[in-house]
Scaffold this motif. Structure first.
Motif, PDB file in Angstrom:
ATOM      1  N   SER A 118       0.839  -1.205   0.000  1.00  0.00           N
ATOM      2  CA  SER A 118       0.000   0.000   0.000  1.00  0.00           C
ATOM      3  C   SER A 118       0.871   1.252   0.000  1.00  0.00           C
ATOM      4  O   SER A 118       2.051   1.211   0.349  1.00  0.00           O
ATOM      5  CB  SER A 118      -0.910  -0.005   1.218  1.00  0.00           C
ATOM      6  N   LYS A 119       0.254   2.352  -0.400  1.00  0.00           N
ATOM      7  CA  LYS A 119       1.017   3.608  -0.502  1.00  0.00           C
ATOM      8  C   LYS A 119       1.142   4.313   0.850  1.00  0.00           C
ATOM      9  O   LYS A 119       1.746   5.387   0.936  1.00  0.00           O
ATOM     10  CB  LYS A 119       0.352   4.530  -1.526  1.00  0.00           C
ATOM     11  N   GLU A 120       0.532   3.735   1.859  1.00  0.00           N
ATOM     12  CA  GLU A 120       0.649   4.263   3.234  1.00  0.00           C
ATOM     13  C   GLU A 120       0.417   5.764   3.322  1.00  0.00           C
ATOM     14  O   GLU A 120       1.190   6.486   3.959  1.00  0.00           O
ATOM     15  CB  GLU A 120       2.014   3.898   3.816  1.00  0.00           C
ATOM     16  N   GLY A 121      -0.630   6.226   2.662  1.00  0.00           N
ATOM     17  CA  GLY A 121      -0.984   7.642   2.766  1.00  0.00           C
ATOM     18  C   GLY A 121      -0.267   8.548   1.779  1.00  0.00           C
ATOM     19  O   GLY A 121      -0.621   9.710   1.641  1.00  0.00           O
ATOM     20  N   TYR A 122       0.758   8.036   1.086  1.00  0.00           N
ATOM     21  CA  TYR A 122       1.427   8.846   0.074  1.00  0.00           C
ATOM     22  C   TYR A 122       0.605   8.819  -1.213  1.00  0.00           C
ATOM     23  O   TYR A 122      -0.054   7.818  -1.508  1.00  0.00           O
ATOM     24  CB  TYR A 122       2.828   8.306  -0.219  1.00  0.00           C
ATOM     25  N   ALA A 123       0.673   9.909  -1.979  1.00  0.00           N
ATOM     26  CA  ALA A 123      -0.105   9.994  -3.219  1.00  0.00           C
ATOM     27  C   ALA A 123       0.384   8.976  -4.251  1.00  0.00           C
ATOM     28  O   ALA A 123      -0.395   8.502  -5.083  1.00  0.00           O
ATOM     29  CB  ALA A 123      -0.026  11.409  -3.781  1.00  0.00           C
ATOM     30  N   HIS A 124       1.659   8.666  -4.234  1.00  0.00           N
ATOM     31  CA  HIS A 124       2.225   7.725  -5.221  1.00  0.00           C
ATOM     32  C   HIS A 124       3.292   6.869  -4.555  1.00  0.00           C
ATOM     33  O   HIS A 124       3.924   7.296  -3.588  1.00  0.00           O
ATOM     34  CB  HIS A 124       2.873   8.481  -6.393  1.00  0.00           C
ATOM     35  N   TYR A 125       3.536   5.710  -5.167  1.00  0.00           N
ATOM     36  CA  TYR A 125       4.630   4.848  -4.675  1.00  0.00           C
ATOM     37  C   TYR A 125       5.971   5.577  -4.766  1.00  0.00           C
ATOM     38  O   TYR A 125       6.826   5.424  -3.898  1.00  0.00           O
ATOM     39  CB  TYR A 125       4.703   3.546  -5.486  1.00  0.00           C
ATOM     40  N   MET A 126       6.133   6.347  -5.821  1.00  0.00           N
ATOM     41  CA  MET A 126       7.440   7.012  -5.980  1.00  0.00           C
ATOM     42  C   MET A 126       7.745   7.887  -4.766  1.00  0.00           C
ATOM     43  O   MET A 126       8.864   7.859  -4.237  1.00  0.00           O
ATOM     44  CB  MET A 126       7.466   7.845  -7.263  1.00  0.00           C
ATOM     45  N   LEU A 127       6.739   8.645  -4.320  1.00  0.00           N
ATOM     46  CA  LEU A 127       6.964   9.526  -3.180  1.00  0.00           C
ATOM     47  C   LEU A 127       7.226   8.707  -1.913  1.00  0.00           C
ATOM     48  O   LEU A 127       8.121   9.015  -1.118  1.00  0.00           O
ATOM     49  CB  LEU A 127       5.756  10.450  -2.990  1.00  0.00           C
ATOM     50  N   LYS A 128       6.461   7.640  -1.757  1.00  0.00           N
ATOM     51  CA  LYS A 128       6.656   6.763  -0.595  1.00  0.00           C
ATOM     52  C   LYS A 128       8.083   6.190  -0.618  1.00  0.00           C
ATOM     53  O   LYS A 128       8.781   6.172   0.397  1.00  0.00           O
ATOM     54  CB  LYS A 128       5.624   5.638  -0.654  1.00  0.00           C
ATOM     55  N   GLU A 129       8.502   5.769  -1.797  1.00  0.00           N
ATOM     56  CA  GLU A 129       9.818   5.113  -1.889  1.00  0.00           C
ATOM     57  C   GLU A 129      10.969   6.099  -1.683  1.00  0.00           C
ATOM     58  O   GLU A 129      11.997   5.743  -1.097  1.00  0.00           O
ATOM     59  CB  GLU A 129       9.906   4.344  -3.221  1.00  0.00           C
ATOM     60  N   ILE A 130      10.777   7.345  -2.115  1.00  0.00           N
ATOM     61  CA  ILE A 130      11.798   8.362  -1.818  1.00  0.00           C
ATOM     62  C   ILE A 130      11.920   8.492  -0.296  1.00  0.00           C
ATOM     63  O   ILE A 130      13.024   8.532   0.254  1.00  0.00           O
ATOM     64  CB  ILE A 130      11.438   9.723  -2.463  1.00  0.00           C
ATOM     65  N   HIS A 131      10.766   8.513   0.367  1.00  0.00           N
ATOM     66  CA  HIS A 131      10.780   8.666   1.830  1.00  0.00           C
ATOM     67  C   HIS A 131      11.296   7.417   2.550  1.00  0.00           C
ATOM     68  O   HIS A 131      11.639   7.493   3.732  1.00  0.00           O
ATOM     69  CB  HIS A 131       9.386   9.073   2.327  1.00  0.00           C
ATOM     70  N   GLU A 132      11.327   6.301   1.865  1.00  0.00           N
ATOM     71  CA  GLU A 132      11.890   5.082   2.472  1.00  0.00           C
ATOM     72  C   GLU A 132      13.413   5.001   2.338  1.00  0.00           C
ATOM     73  O   GLU A 132      14.033   4.067   2.864  1.00  0.00           O
ATOM     74  CB  GLU A 132      11.278   3.836   1.806  1.00  0.00           C
ATOM     75  N   SER A 133      13.996   5.981   1.634  1.00  0.00           N
ATOM     76  CA  SER A 133      15.442   5.903   1.364  1.00  0.00           C
ATOM     77  C   SER A 133      16.308   5.816   2.618  1.00  0.00           C
ATOM     78  O   SER A 133      17.288   5.053   2.621  1.00  0.00           O
ATOM     79  CB  SER A 133      15.895   7.090   0.515  1.00  0.00           C
ATOM     80  N   PRO A 134      16.006   6.572   3.689  1.00  0.00           N
ATOM     81  CA  PRO A 134      16.893   6.456   4.864  1.00  0.00           C
ATOM     82  C   PRO A 134      16.956   5.008   5.361  1.00  0.00           C
ATOM     83  O   PRO A 134      18.056   4.496   5.648  1.00  0.00           O
ATOM     84  CB  PRO A 134      16.234   7.370   5.904  1.00  0.00           C
ATOM     85  N   ARG A 135      15.807   4.367   5.439  1.00  0.00           N
ATOM     86  CA  ARG A 135      15.766   2.982   5.914  1.00  0.00           C
ATOM     87  C   ARG A 135      16.464   2.043   4.918  1.00  0.00           C
ATOM     88  O   ARG A 135      17.231   1.149   5.291  1.00  0.00           O
ATOM     89  CB  ARG A 135      14.284   2.576   6.103  1.00  0.00           C
ATOM     90  N   ALA A 136      16.226   2.294   3.626  1.00  0.00           N
ATOM     91  CA  ALA A 136      16.806   1.430   2.582  1.00  0.00           C
ATOM     92  C   ALA A 136      18.344   1.474   2.635  1.00  0.00           C
ATOM     93  O   ALA A 136      19.015   0.436   2.534  1.00  0.00           O
ATOM     94  CB  ALA A 136      16.305   1.879   1.211  1.00  0.00           C
ATOM     95  N   VAL A 137      18.866   2.664   2.811  1.00  0.00           N
ATOM     96  CA  VAL A 137      20.325   2.843   2.847  1.00  0.00           C
ATOM     97  C   VAL A 137      20.906   2.170   4.091  1.00  0.00           C
ATOM     98  O   VAL A 137      21.932   1.482   4.028  1.00  0.00           O
ATOM     99  CB  VAL A 137      20.650   4.357   2.786  1.00  0.00           C
ATOM    100  N   ASP A 138      20.214   2.336   5.179  1.00  0.00           N
ATOM    101  CA  ASP A 138      20.691   1.730   6.422  1.00  0.00           C
ATOM    102  C   ASP A 138      20.687   0.201   6.340  1.00  0.00           C
ATOM    103  O   ASP A 138      21.648  -0.464   6.737  1.00  0.00           O
ATOM    104  CB  ASP A 138      19.772   2.188   7.567  1.00  0.00           C
ATOM    105  N   ASP A 139      19.597  -0.348   5.804  1.00  0.00           N
ATOM    106  CA  ASP A 139      19.519  -1.809   5.655  1.00  0.00           C
ATOM    107  C   ASP A 139      20.582  -2.321   4.685  1.00  0.00           C
ATOM    108  O   ASP A 139      21.110  -3.429   4.838  1.00  0.00           O
ATOM    109  CB  ASP A 139      18.124  -2.235   5.160  1.00  0.00           C
ATOM    110  N   THR A 140      20.872  -1.518   3.671  1.00  0.00           N
ATOM    111  CA  THR A 140      21.890  -1.922   2.697  1.00  0.00           C
ATOM    112  C   THR A 140      23.256  -2.044   3.367  1.00  0.00           C
ATOM    113  O   THR A 140      23.966  -3.047   3.184  1.00  0.00           O
ATOM    114  CB  THR A 140      21.923  -0.915   1.529  1.00  0.00           C
ATOM    115  N   ILE A 141      23.601  -1.043   4.167  1.00  0.00           N
ATOM    116  CA  ILE A 141      24.917  -1.072   4.835  1.00  0.00           C
ATOM    117  C   ILE A 141      24.974  -2.231   5.838  1.00  0.00           C
ATOM    118  O   ILE A 141      25.944  -3.007   5.854  1.00  0.00           O
ATOM    119  CB  ILE A 141      25.215   0.282   5.540  1.00  0.00           C
ATOM    120  N   SER A 142      23.919  -2.384   6.648  1.00  0.00           N
ATOM    121  CA  SER A 142      24.014  -3.483   7.630  1.00  0.00           C
ATOM    122  C   SER A 142      23.990  -4.841   6.935  1.00  0.00           C
ATOM    123  O   SER A 142      24.643  -5.785   7.409  1.00  0.00           O
ATOM    124  CB  SER A 142      22.963  -3.367   8.741  1.00  0.00           C
ATOM    125  N   GLY A 143      23.282  -4.949   5.817  1.00  0.00           N
ATOM    126  CA  GLY A 143      23.291  -6.204   5.046  1.00  0.00           C
ATOM    127  C   GLY A 143      24.694  -6.538   4.540  1.00  0.00           C
ATOM    128  O   GLY A 143      25.142  -7.685   4.613  1.00  0.00           O
TER     129      GLY A 143
END
Ligand code: M6R
Length: 341
Positions: free
Chosen positions: A1-26
Motif C-alpha cells: 500500500s502507498k501508506e498515505g502517500y499519493a504515489h509509490y514514488m513519493l513513498k519510496e523516496i521517503h523510504e530511502s533512509p531505511r533502505a540505505v541503512d539496511d543496505t549497509i548493515s546487510g
C-alpha cells in the motif's frame, strides 16, 4: 500500500533512509562476500562496470571514485558491451536493481565466456544476474514499485561507497550517518516542489555537474525525462560551452548539481549561463553557487554529499511530473524491468 502517500514514488523516496541503512548493515553481515569482491577487483588489471539507466549512473559514480585512486576502471553502458573485449585478467561489476535487465544479462554472458570474474550488485536475492556471478552482493532497499528508481539508486550509491571505503582502507562508519543526511534533505521537500513545478512549465532543461556531481546531474535529467516527459539533458558543466550553450536564451532552465567540489569552476559556469539570461538553479552542498534559486544542504563529511543531493533531484522530478498531470508511478512507454533487447 502507498501508506498515505499519493504515489509509490513519493513513498519510496521517503523510504530511502531505511533502505540505505539496511543496505549497509546487510553488507556488513555479508562481509565475507564483500571481501571476496574487493579481492577480485584489486587483483584484476581492469574493472569493467556494466549497468543500464539509473544503475549506470551509480556505476559511473563508483568508476570516478576508483579512477581517482588510480584504478583502471571502464564504465560501460550494458547495451554497448560489444565495444569492449574482456579477458581473464578483467573483473566485471554488474549493477542492476531488478537483477533481470536483458542488456546487462547479455553483456555478462559475453564477458563470462571470456573468462572474466563477475561481481553483481542487485536488489533481488538470487536474481538472474546474481546467479551468473562469482560474487553476489545486494542492496536491501526492499521492493520498488514505482518505475522510476529512487530508493534503490540511493542504496546502490551507499553500497558502492561502502566498497570504495573498504578498498581505500578507510573507516566506513561515516556511512551510518547517511540516513540522517537523507532525512535532513527530505525537509526541503517544499523547496524541491517549487523548482519541480517551475520546470514542469518548460520544454527543455540542462542539468550540469562537474567531477563527482556529473552522475547525479545525469540521474536528475533522466528522472525528468522519464516521468515529466520534459527534454532534460545532462552535461559536464565545462562541456556546455562547447556546443550546448547555443540553445540557451532568456529563461532557459539550467540546474546545477554541486556536491561541494570544484565549486569555483561551477560558479564560472553559472556566470556563463547568467550572461545568457538563463534561469539558473542549484542543488548545492556546503557552498553556494549563487544561482537564481538554490537549495543549500549541509553535511559534516563531504563523502555524504550524494545522500544530500539525491532525494532533492528525485523530488524535483516527482513534483514536476505531478504538476503536468502525469502518473509518476507508471510513465508511458516504460516498464519497471526491461527484459528485452
Ligand atoms: O533493474 P535495473 O537497475 O537493471 O534497470 C536499469 C534501468 O532500466 C532502470 O534504471 C531505468 O533507467 C529506471 N526506470 C530509471 O528510473
Amino acid at each position: 500500500s502507498k501508506e498515505g502517500y499519493a504515489h509509490y514514488m513519493l513513498k519510496e523516496i521517503h523510504e530511502s533512509p531505511r533502505a540505505v541503512d539496511d543496505t549497509i548493515s546487510g553488507l556488513i553481515s555479508d562481509i565475507e562476500d564483500v571481501k571476496n569482491a574487493i579481492k577480485i577487483l584489486e587483483e584484476s588489471k581492469r574493472i569493467i562496470v556494466i549497468a543500464a539507466g539509473t544503475s549506470y549512473h551509480a556505476g559511473l559514480y563508483f568508476s570516478l571514485l576508483l579512477q581517482r585512486e588510480g584504478f583502471n576502471v571502464i564504465p560501460v553502458i550494458a547495451s554497448e558491451y560489444y565495444n569492449i573485449k574482456t579477458n581473464q585478467e578483467d573483473s566485471i561489476l554488474a549493477i542492476s536493481q531488478s537483477g533481470e535487465t536483458y542488456d546487462v544479462m547479455i553483456a555478462l554472458k559475453e564477458f563470462k565466456a571470456n573468462g572474466s570474474k563477475i561481481i553483481s550488485l542487485t536488489n533481488v536475492i538470487d536474481s538472474a544476474i546474481a546467479r551468473q556471478s562469482d560474487v553476489k552482493l545486494y542492496t536491501r532497499a526492499g521492493p520498488e514499485i514505482g518505475v522510476a528508481a529512487t530508493k534503490t539508486f540511493t542504496s546502490q550509491i551507499a553500497a558502492l561507497q561502502f566498497l570504495y571505503s573498504l578498498i581505500k582502507g578507510d573507516d566506513y562508519t561515516y556511512l551510518n550517518k547517511a540516513k540522517d543526511v537523507i532525512r535532513r534533505s527530505l525537509d526541503f521537500e517544499g523547496e524541491a516542489k517549487l523548482i519541480g513545478e517551475e520546470l514542469s512549465a518548460k520544454s527543455n532543461a540542462y542539468y550540469l555537474g562537474r567531477g563527482l556531481s556529473l552522475p547525479f546531474a545525469m540521474e536528475g535529467a533522466l528522472k525528468i525525462k522519464e516521468i515529466t516527459y520534459l527534454h532534460a539533458e545532462a552535461y559536464a558543466a565545462g562541456e556546455s560551452k562547447h556546443g550546448p550553450i547555443a540553445l540557451v536564451e532568456k529563461d532557459f532552465p539550467v540546474v546545477f548539481i554541486n556536491l561541494g567540489e570544484l565549486v569555483g569552476e561551477l560558479q564560472n559556469n553559472v556566470q556563463e549561463m547568467k550572461a545568457r539570461k538563463a534561469k539558473t538553479y542549484a542543488i548545492s552542498v556546503n557552498e553556494k553557487l549563487n544561482t537564481d534559486k538554490e537549495i543549500l544542504l549541509t553535511v559534516e563529511d563531504e563523502r555524504l554529499s550524494p545522500f544530500a543531493v539525491t532525494p532533492i533531484i528525485q523530488l524535483i522530478a516527482y513534483y514536476s511530473a505531478v504538476k503536468r498531470g502525469n502518473d509518476p508511478d507508471k510513465p508511458r512507454n516504460l516498464a519497471k524491468t526491461v527484459t528485452v533487447g
